[in-house]
Design a protein around this motif. Structure first.
Motif, PDB file in Angstrom:
ATOM      1  N   HIS A  54     -33.196 -10.115  18.033  1.00  0.00           N
ATOM      2  CA  HIS A  54     -32.878  -9.459  19.300  1.00  0.00           C
ATOM      3  C   HIS A  54     -32.292 -10.422  20.330  1.00  0.00           C
ATOM      4  O   HIS A  54     -32.323 -10.133  21.531  1.00  0.00           O
ATOM      5  CB  HIS A  54     -34.130  -8.779  19.853  1.00  0.00           C
ATOM      6  CG  HIS A  54     -34.720  -7.766  18.915  1.00  0.00           C
ATOM      7  ND1 HIS A  54     -34.072  -6.604  18.576  1.00  0.00           N
ATOM      8  CD2 HIS A  54     -35.885  -7.782  18.210  1.00  0.00           C
ATOM      9  CE1 HIS A  54     -34.820  -5.921  17.720  1.00  0.00           C
ATOM     10  NE2 HIS A  54     -35.914  -6.612  17.480  1.00  0.00           N
ATOM     11  N   THR A  55     -31.755 -11.533  19.868  1.00  0.00           N
ATOM     12  CA  THR A  55     -31.160 -12.491  20.800  1.00  0.00           C
ATOM     13  C   THR A  55     -29.902 -11.921  21.438  1.00  0.00           C
ATOM     14  O   THR A  55     -29.678 -12.048  22.640  1.00  0.00           O
ATOM     15  CB  THR A  55     -30.826 -13.804  20.072  1.00  0.00           C
ATOM     16  OG1 THR A  55     -32.033 -14.341  19.531  1.00  0.00           O
ATOM     17  CG2 THR A  55     -30.187 -14.809  21.008  1.00  0.00           C
ATOM     18  N   LEU A  56     -29.069 -11.280  20.626  1.00  0.00           N
ATOM     19  CA  LEU A  56     -27.842 -10.654  21.114  1.00  0.00           C
ATOM     20  C   LEU A  56     -28.028  -9.154  21.225  1.00  0.00           C
ATOM     21  O   LEU A  56     -28.754  -8.541  20.437  1.00  0.00           O
ATOM     22  CB  LEU A  56     -26.678 -10.951  20.168  1.00  0.00           C
ATOM     23  CG  LEU A  56     -26.028 -12.337  20.243  1.00  0.00           C
ATOM     24  CD1 LEU A  56     -25.059 -12.509  19.076  1.00  0.00           C
ATOM     25  CD2 LEU A  56     -25.299 -12.529  21.565  1.00  0.00           C
ATOM     26  N   ARG A  57     -27.341  -8.567  22.178  1.00  0.00           N
ATOM     27  CA  ARG A  57     -27.378  -7.113  22.361  1.00  0.00           C
ATOM     28  C   ARG A  57     -25.951  -6.593  22.422  1.00  0.00           C
ATOM     29  O   ARG A  57     -25.077  -7.187  23.056  1.00  0.00           O
ATOM     30  CB  ARG A  57     -28.113  -6.763  23.659  1.00  0.00           C
ATOM     31  CG  ARG A  57     -28.298  -5.272  23.875  1.00  0.00           C
ATOM     32  CD  ARG A  57     -29.297  -5.031  24.992  1.00  0.00           C
ATOM     33  NE  ARG A  57     -28.768  -5.381  26.303  1.00  0.00           N
ATOM     34  CZ  ARG A  57     -28.163  -4.517  27.120  1.00  0.00           C
ATOM     35  NH1 ARG A  57     -27.999  -3.258  26.759  1.00  0.00           N
ATOM     36  NH2 ARG A  57     -27.721  -4.910  28.299  1.00  0.00           N
ATOM     37  N   ARG A  58     -25.724  -5.487  21.729  1.00  0.00           N
ATOM     38  CA  ARG A  58     -24.412  -4.825  21.774  1.00  0.00           C
ATOM     39  C   ARG A  58     -24.479  -3.750  22.846  1.00  0.00           C
ATOM     40  O   ARG A  58     -25.248  -2.802  22.739  1.00  0.00           O
ATOM     41  CB  ARG A  58     -24.078  -4.215  20.414  1.00  0.00           C
ATOM     42  CG  ARG A  58     -22.647  -3.691  20.310  1.00  0.00           C
ATOM     43  CD  ARG A  58     -22.396  -3.000  18.969  1.00  0.00           C
ATOM     44  NE  ARG A  58     -22.372  -3.915  17.860  1.00  0.00           N
ATOM     45  CZ  ARG A  58     -21.274  -4.278  17.207  1.00  0.00           C
ATOM     46  NH1 ARG A  58     -20.106  -3.802  17.582  1.00  0.00           N
ATOM     47  NH2 ARG A  58     -21.354  -5.099  16.176  1.00  0.00           N
TER      48      ARG A  58
END
Length: 231
Positions: free
Chosen positions: A155-159
């Motif tokens: 969940h480090t990056l979010r789209r």
């Protein structure tokens, strides 16, 4: 002894199948049969110096990438396409985890695990994640983490935008489609860290480029990329 007999009995009724060719696995084989393991089109890019790695050249002038890695070459109608189809459309997330474990073990043996502090998968939009039930890139990241003994953070990056499929777009269209749709949820988690960004397939590299740019902007020390396959 009883457990082994029970497993053998279950194997007769519900045989374990090779993820690539769907033939029954024999004792000692896991996930892939010996034949498929021998015949998969490995890239071996991790054995090349950076300046001789054709995958790394795709990012020259676009994103400063330390390592550009891909386990397999994508060949239409071959075993790799079948594996990716099973992973993305048939609910077989174990395909991603198994290939990640195999590749992670190779990268660890090659001494590359020491170059990464964190493994981050390319995220799916929540709507697409709910529809598929899992993120195929996260499954690959989980396997890599186990093989290399490097932590993964799904969940480090979010789209932020549910973008249209990239399949029929050229490179410029792909970049326009994803250039501003990724953000780092917790910058403190990546500041000063060497991040390996992973996805299932690399074609033009636009998605990985956008993810890498977001991580560097959030303070990551450096970015590398790895995929199951490259076209």
């Amino acid at each position: 002894m009883l457990r082994t007999l029970w497993q053998d009995f279950l194997g007769l009724i519900y045989p374990r199948l090779c993820l690539a060719c769907r033939e029954p696995l024999v004792t000692g084989e896991n996930h892939l049969c010996t034949g498929c393991r021998a015949e998969l089109p490995y890239t071996d890019y991790h054995r090349l110096p950076p300046d001789q790695n054709p995958l790394g050249r795709r990012f020259w002038g676009k994103l400063p990438v330390r390592h550009a890695l891909s386990y397999l070459r994508f060949i239409r109608h071959g075993r790799v396409q079948h594996l990716l189809h099973e992973l993305k459309y048939q609910g077989q997330r174990d395909v991603g985890t198994a290939l990640g474990q195999l590749y992670g073990t190779e990268l660890h043996a090659a001494g590359l695990a020491a170059d990464f502090d964190l493994i981050v998968p390319v995220p799916l939009h929540p709507r697409k994640l709910a529809k598929r039930g899992y993120n195929q890139a996260a499954a690959f990241a989980t396997g890599l983490a186990e093989g290399m003994n490097v932590p993964a953070a799904a969940h480090t990056l979010r789209r932020t935008t549910n973008t249209k499929t990239q399949t029929k777009k050229n490179r410029a269209q792909r970049w326009e489609n994803v250039a501003t749709v990724f953000e780092v949820e917790d910058p403190a988690a990546v500041i000063g860290r060497r991040v390996l960004v992973v996805d299932d397939v690399l074609t033009t590299g636009a998605t990985l480029e956008a993810c890498g740019a977001a991580l560097l902007a959030a303070g990551a020390a450096e970015v590398s990329i790895a995929t199951i396959a490259c076209a």
